[in-house]
Design an enzyme around this catalytic site. Structure first.
Site, mmCIF file in Angstrom:
data_model
loop_
_atom_site.group_PDB
_atom_site.id
_atom_site.type_symbol
_atom_site.label_atom_id
_atom_site.label_comp_id
_atom_site.label_asym_id
_atom_site.label_seq_id
_atom_site.Cartn_x
_atom_site.Cartn_y
_atom_site.Cartn_z
ATOM 1 C CG MET A 48 -1.912 -1.178 1.170
ATOM 2 S SD MET A 48 -3.471 -0.849 1.988
ATOM 3 C CE MET A 48 -2.941 -0.600 3.649
ATOM 4 N N GLY A 49 2.153 1.087 -0.334
ATOM 5 C CA GLY A 49 3.038 2.252 -0.437
ATOM 6 C C GLY A 49 3.564 2.714 0.912
ATOM 7 N N GLY A 103 11.027 -2.846 5.640
ATOM 8 C CA GLY A 103 10.258 -4.099 5.631
ATOM 9 C C GLY A 103 9.840 -4.450 4.205
ATOM 10 C CG HIS A 104 6.959 -2.021 2.173
ATOM 11 N ND1 HIS A 104 6.839 -0.866 2.903
ATOM 12 C CD2 HIS A 104 5.731 -2.591 2.180
ATOM 13 C CE1 HIS A 104 5.601 -0.741 3.339
ATOM 14 N NE2 HIS A 104 4.899 -1.776 2.914
ATOM 15 C CE LYS A 122 7.804 -16.602 8.652
ATOM 16 N NZ LYS A 122 8.818 -17.326 9.450
ATOM 17 C CE LYS A 123 3.911 -4.511 11.714
ATOM 18 N NZ LYS A 123 2.618 -4.219 11.119
ATOM 19 C CG LEU A 148 10.896 -1.137 10.063
ATOM 20 C CD1 LEU A 148 11.776 -1.325 8.846
ATOM 21 C CD2 LEU A 148 11.044 0.286 10.579
ATOM 22 C CB SER A 149 4.027 -0.419 10.851
ATOM 23 O OG SER A 149 2.738 0.010 10.446
ATOM 24 C CB SER A 150 2.912 2.349 6.173
ATOM 25 O OG SER A 150 3.581 1.503 5.264
HETATM 26 P P1 AMP Z 1 1.488 -2.925 3.469
HETATM 27 O O1 AMP Z 1 2.066 -1.901 2.544
HETATM 28 O O2 AMP Z 1 1.435 -2.504 4.898
HETATM 29 O O3 AMP Z 1 0.178 -3.484 2.938
HETATM 30 O O4 AMP Z 1 2.499 -4.142 3.454
HETATM 31 C C1 AMP Z 1 2.910 -4.765 2.258
HETATM 32 C C2 AMP Z 1 3.652 -6.037 2.599
HETATM 33 O O5 AMP Z 1 4.795 -5.729 3.377
HETATM 34 C C3 AMP Z 1 2.812 -7.034 3.418
HETATM 35 O O6 AMP Z 1 3.035 -8.344 2.944
HETATM 36 C C4 AMP Z 1 3.335 -6.830 4.815
HETATM 37 O O7 AMP Z 1 3.190 -7.974 5.629
HETATM 38 C C5 AMP Z 1 4.802 -6.544 4.540
HETATM 39 N N1 AMP Z 1 5.401 -5.831 5.667
HETATM 40 C C6 AMP Z 1 4.917 -4.736 6.312
HETATM 41 N N2 AMP Z 1 5.717 -4.387 7.345
HETATM 42 C C7 AMP Z 1 6.741 -5.288 7.355
HETATM 43 C C8 AMP Z 1 7.886 -5.468 8.183
HETATM 44 N N3 AMP Z 1 8.149 -4.667 9.207
HETATM 45 N N4 AMP Z 1 8.716 -6.505 7.900
HETATM 46 C C9 AMP Z 1 8.463 -7.335 6.852
HETATM 47 N N5 AMP Z 1 7.394 -7.217 6.029
HETATM 48 C C10 AMP Z 1 6.535 -6.209 6.282
#
Ligand code: AMP
Length: 273
Positions: free
Chosen positions: A27-28, A33-34, A145-146, A181-183
């Site tokens: 989702m950008g 992590g991404h 896996k988060k 890490l998280s957006s």
């Molecule tokens: P999102 O942009 O939040 O939808 O995440 C896109 C992908 O990145 C998903 O498969 C998440 O599980 C993965 N992701 C998000 N945060 C992390 C992180 N800290 N470490 C590894 N993968 C992550």
């Protein structure tokens, strides 16, 4: 790097590519992590596709859809520097029509844990992932896996619908102090960020307990809840890989999960053991 803003542009970009395709849906607001997902896709495939799409159907009314961080320019640069071949960047009108067929999350596994706080969330996730997988047609798709329950449900969907795609799961990437890490971390104030460390600290303590031989789920949960005080905890759960609650940790088949609110920001984290 080709930027495809429509399905037509995506198919045109992929038509000329030979060999395996690795796909990373996001989702950008990309972070390290991404990046680990993209790097793995780069290592293991001939072509790498990343999608950036803030999917409205997985947000419930009142959630953070309108304020979800959007960083187009920085994200494009990260993708380019990571060796992404095709960046798929569709708009909502290109992804959704009126009165559509939807994918429903399973009745049990889709409505526990995240599904309790966010009923219908996984219907939106599975629907958009199905659309994206059908558009990209990857050999392998990479997920973190988060988002453990999301990963389990996507894997189940791919199996249930006999889709010939390998789902690759990647470890959670953390800051040096443990914060996953998280957006959504950008929503945290400095004080809240400190508070948020209680989440990873509680998981670290759970891991320590297990390593010391304490396998009782209830005693691990209670200790975690103490560490998490005074956060607004939505759940602390100890499940097996099938997402069934288990009375005792089974090494090799356990996930310990936390969801908590820090201020108004909802964070999730987990540890696999
Ligand atoms: P999102 O942009 O939040 O939808 O995440 C896109 C992908 O990145 C998903 O498969 C998440 O599980 C993965 N992701 C998000 N945060 C992390 C992180 N800290 N470490 C590894 N993968 C992550």
């Amino acid at each position: 790097m080709i930027i495809a803003r429509s399905i037509l542009e995506l198919r045109k970009a992929l038509e000329v590519k030979k060999g395996s395709v690795g796909f990373v849906p996001t989702m950008g607001a990309l972070h390290i992590g991404h990046r680990t997902l993209i790097d793995a896709a780069r290592r293991e495939n001939d072509t790498v596709v990343v999608s950036i799409f803030v999917n409205p159907t997985q947000f419930l009314p009142g959630e953070d859809l309108s304020k979800y961080p959007r960083r187009e320019e920085a994200d494009f640069k990260i993708c380019e520097l990571s060796g992404v071949d095709v960046l798929f960047y569709p708009d909502v009108a290109g992804m959704y029509g009126e009165d559509e067929v939807r994918i429903c999350a399973p009745d049990v596994r889709g409505y526990i844990l995240e599904g309790v706080s966010r009923p219908g969330h996984f219907d939106g996730v599975l629907t958009v992932v199905m659309k994206l997988l059908n558009q990209v047609r990857p050999t392998r798709a990479y997920f973190g896996k988060k988002d453990a329950q999301q990963l389990a449900l996507i894997t189940q969907m791919v199996n249930n619908f006999f889709m010939h795609i390998e789902i690759v799961s990647m470890e959670t990437v953390r800051e040096s102090d443990g914060l996953a890490l998280s957006s959504r971390n950008v929503y945290l104030s400095a004080i809240e960020r400190q508070e948020a460390l209680k989440i990873s600290a509680s998981l670290k303590q759970a891991t320590k307990q297990v390593m010391q031989g304490n396998l009782s789920s209830e005693s691990i949960r209670q200790e975690m809840l103490t560490i998490l005080l005074p956060l607004d905890v939505e759940y602390v759960a100890i499940v097996n890989r099938a997402f069934e609650l288990i009375p005792e940790v089974i090494l090799g088949d356990t996930i310990i999960l936390v969801a908590a609110r820090v201020g108004t920001t909802r964070l999730i984290d987990n540890v696999w053991m």
